[in-house]
Design an enzyme around this catalytic site. Structure first.
Site, PDB file in Angstrom:
ATOM      1  N   GLY A  51       0.778  -1.245   0.000  1.00 31.01           N
ATOM      2  CA  GLY A  51       0.000   0.000   0.000  1.00 31.01           C
ATOM      3  C   GLY A  51       0.803   1.286   0.000  1.00 31.01           C
ATOM      4  O   GLY A  51       0.315   2.320  -0.460  1.00 31.01           O
ATOM      5  N   GLU A 106       3.773   4.251   6.038  1.00 33.37           N
ATOM      6  CA  GLU A 106       2.642   3.322   5.888  1.00 33.37           C
ATOM      7  C   GLU A 106       1.511   4.048   5.162  1.00 33.37           C
ATOM      8  O   GLU A 106       1.398   5.275   5.236  1.00 33.37           O
ATOM      9  CB  GLU A 106       2.216   2.847   7.303  1.00 33.37           C
ATOM     10  CG  GLU A 106       0.943   2.046   7.384  1.00 33.37           C
ATOM     11  CD  GLU A 106       1.020   0.676   6.699  1.00 33.37           C
ATOM     12  OE1 GLU A 106       1.390   0.615   5.520  1.00 33.37           O
ATOM     13  OE2 GLU A 106       0.644  -0.316   7.353  1.00 33.37           O
ATOM     14  N   ASP A 107       0.685   3.280   4.467  1.00 34.43           N
ATOM     15  CA  ASP A 107      -0.433   3.898   3.744  1.00 34.43           C
ATOM     16  C   ASP A 107      -1.545   4.348   4.692  1.00 34.43           C
ATOM     17  O   ASP A 107      -2.057   5.458   4.587  1.00 34.43           O
ATOM     18  CB  ASP A 107      -0.988   2.944   2.660  1.00 34.43           C
ATOM     19  CG  ASP A 107      -1.395   1.568   3.197  1.00 34.43           C
ATOM     20  OD1 ASP A 107      -1.142   1.261   4.389  1.00 34.43           O
ATOM     21  OD2 ASP A 107      -1.969   0.777   2.421  1.00 34.43           O
ATOM     22  N   ASP A 110      -5.360   1.670  10.606  1.00 32.89           N
ATOM     23  CA  ASP A 110      -6.779   1.349  10.793  1.00 32.89           C
ATOM     24  C   ASP A 110      -6.942   0.818  12.227  1.00 32.89           C
ATOM     25  O   ASP A 110      -7.056   1.605  13.168  1.00 32.89           O
ATOM     26  CB  ASP A 110      -7.143   0.321   9.714  1.00 32.89           C
ATOM     27  CG  ASP A 110      -8.586  -0.081   9.691  1.00 32.89           C
ATOM     28  OD1 ASP A 110      -9.441   0.768   9.972  1.00 32.89           O
ATOM     29  OD2 ASP A 110      -8.886  -1.259   9.398  1.00 32.89           O
ATOM     30  N   THR A 114      -1.065  -3.609  12.519  1.00 28.08           N
ATOM     31  CA  THR A 114       0.098  -3.812  11.642  1.00 28.08           C
ATOM     32  C   THR A 114       1.270  -2.962  12.105  1.00 28.08           C
ATOM     33  O   THR A 114       2.374  -3.474  12.351  1.00 28.08           O
ATOM     34  CB  THR A 114      -0.271  -3.448  10.179  1.00 28.08           C
ATOM     35  OG1 THR A 114      -1.402  -4.218   9.798  1.00 28.08           O
ATOM     36  CG2 THR A 114       0.893  -3.714   9.235  1.00 28.08           C
ATOM     37  N   LEU A 115       1.046  -1.666  12.253  1.00 31.46           N
ATOM     38  CA  LEU A 115       2.162  -0.792  12.628  1.00 31.46           C
ATOM     39  C   LEU A 115       2.622  -1.034  14.049  1.00 31.46           C
ATOM     40  O   LEU A 115       3.808  -0.892  14.348  1.00 31.46           O
ATOM     41  CB  LEU A 115       1.787   0.671  12.441  1.00 31.46           C
ATOM     42  CG  LEU A 115       2.040   1.202  11.034  1.00 31.46           C
ATOM     43  CD1 LEU A 115       1.812   2.697  10.990  1.00 31.46           C
ATOM     44  CD2 LEU A 115       3.457   0.885  10.567  1.00 31.46           C
ATOM     45  N   LYS A 138      -7.229   6.334  10.530  1.00 31.77           N
ATOM     46  CA  LYS A 138      -8.654   6.178  10.880  1.00 31.77           C
ATOM     47  C   LYS A 138      -8.720   5.926  12.388  1.00 31.77           C
ATOM     48  O   LYS A 138      -8.860   4.785  12.824  1.00 31.77           O
ATOM     49  CB  LYS A 138      -9.249   4.972  10.139  1.00 31.77           C
ATOM     50  CG  LYS A 138      -9.442   5.174   8.660  1.00 31.77           C
ATOM     51  CD  LYS A 138     -10.434   4.185   8.055  1.00 31.77           C
ATOM     52  CE  LYS A 138      -9.823   2.898   7.670  1.00 31.77           C
ATOM     53  NZ  LYS A 138     -10.666   2.036   6.803  1.00 31.77           N
ATOM     54  N   ASP A 166      -5.638  -0.516  -2.189  1.00 29.42           N
ATOM     55  CA  ASP A 166      -6.395  -1.359  -3.131  1.00 29.42           C
ATOM     56  C   ASP A 166      -7.708  -1.865  -2.556  1.00 29.42           C
ATOM     57  O   ASP A 166      -7.963  -1.781  -1.354  1.00 29.42           O
ATOM     58  CB  ASP A 166      -5.565  -2.594  -3.481  1.00 29.42           C
ATOM     59  CG  ASP A 166      -5.525  -3.601  -2.323  1.00 29.42           C
ATOM     60  OD1 ASP A 166      -5.279  -3.177  -1.180  1.00 29.42           O
ATOM     61  OD2 ASP A 166      -5.774  -4.788  -2.559  1.00 29.42           O
ATOM     62  N   ARG A 172      -5.144   0.675  -7.034  1.00 27.41           N
ATOM     63  CA  ARG A 172      -3.936   1.266  -6.438  1.00 27.41           C
ATOM     64  C   ARG A 172      -3.409   2.429  -7.270  1.00 27.41           C
ATOM     65  O   ARG A 172      -2.721   3.309  -6.770  1.00 27.41           O
ATOM     66  CB  ARG A 172      -2.814   0.212  -6.334  1.00 27.41           C
ATOM     67  CG  ARG A 172      -3.075  -0.901  -5.348  1.00 27.41           C
ATOM     68  CD  ARG A 172      -1.798  -1.714  -5.157  1.00 27.41           C
ATOM     69  NE  ARG A 172      -2.032  -2.993  -4.519  1.00 27.41           N
ATOM     70  CZ  ARG A 172      -2.106  -3.202  -3.209  1.00 27.41           C
ATOM     71  NH1 ARG A 172      -1.986  -2.205  -2.373  1.00 27.41           N
ATOM     72  NH2 ARG A 172      -2.304  -4.420  -2.730  1.00 27.41           N
TER      73      ARG A 172
END
Ligand code: 5GP
Length: 182
Positions: A51, A106-107, A110, A114-115, A138, A166, A172
């Site tokens: 991403g 990072e994209d 949420d 992940t991060l 977010k 995506d 993307r």
């Protein structure tokens, strides 16, 4: 992902939330911030694939500090458009980062899982510093106590595509960020 036709593909782009021009201006501000934070010190910029690939390419071309680039990938398991909480590192850096200055790009943040995991892993490798920058945030969706150091845009709880993000690997390449809906 199956589209009935080109109109169906296009109709799923519901609304442009952030234009290409707004993204470009924010990237310029982020690059200046990176330059001022690191003040000529060499840096490793780590993009989280897939991403962040567009964001990464644009930020890298605007910073003026000496920088290397590296990539990691983390798979967050999805059910439709909802993350179900499991994160697996599927691609790791090919170099040691001990005593290096590292910036993660990072994209989107949420749930934060992940991060949270990627940043903890990189911190355990004892970098001289670690700064986490996300294009989108977010905060309403957060499930773990994680906050990026820099966030370019805060958005509501919507599923978005474009500028690297995506849906089923499509969209993307849109130059803007848009709300997606079927
Ligand atoms: P997390 O929930 O761990 O913070 O986010 C994991 C990943 O989910 C993000 O890196 C991103 O790939 C994906 N994701 C979360 N929200 C969205 C969204 O609105 N649109 C897209 N395309 N991906 C998202």
């Amino acid at each position: 992902m199956v589209f009935k036709n080109v109109s169906d593909f296009k109709n799923r782009i519901k609304k442009i939330l952030i234009t290409a021009e707004e993204i470009d201006a924010a990237i310029g501000r982020a690059a200046k911030k990176i330059d001022s934070l690191y003040d000529g010190k060499p840096l490793i910029i780590v993009g989280i694939l897939k991403g962040s690939f567009v964001f990464m390419a644009d930020v890298c071309r605007r910073v003026t500090v000496p920088c290397e680039v590296g990539f990691m990938a983390a798979k967050s398991y999805f059910e439709g458009t909802q993350s179900c909480g499991e994160v697996k590192i599927t691609l790791d850096l090919h170099r040691d980062i001990e005593d290096c200055h590292v910036v993660i790009l990072e994209d989107i943040v949420d749930t934060g899982r992940t991060l949270n995991d990627v940043a903890a892993l990189l911190r355990s490798r004892k970098p001289a510093s670690l700064t986490v920058i996300t294009l989108l945030d977010k905060p309403d969706r957060r499930e773990v106590d994680f906050a990026p150091d820099i966030s370019l845009f805060t958005i509501p709880d919507l599923f978005v595509v474009g500028y690297g993000l995506d849906c089923g690997e499509y969209y993307r390449n849109l130059p803007y960020i848009a709300e997606y809906g079927e």
